[in-house]
Design a protein around this motif. Structure first.
Motif: not given
Length: 66
Positions: A15-23, A2-3, A25-40
């Protein structure tokens, strides 16, 4: 999951892409971005946030009974 920003519930494993593509740390990102609002959201903090929410509810209920 839940976001914590918007409350949207989603399955982070789907999710296809757990982290943001502009980060960087994309390969090592531990955040999961909400598909609705984008919050990490940080999955490892879920238990801590759940505890805080329960604690806030307990204080709110205690305050309303006094």
């Amino acid at each position: 999951m839940k976001c914590r920003m918007c409350g949207f519930e989603f399955d982070e494993t789907q999710l296809e892409n757990r982290g943001c593509s502009s980060c960087g740390k994309h390969d090592n990102c531990n955040q999961v971005h909400c598909p609705q609002c984008g919050f990490g959201n940080h999955p490892e903090f879920e238990e801590e946030f759940e505890f805080i929410v329960k604690l806030k509810e307990r204080f709110k209920n205690r305050k309303s009974t006094n």
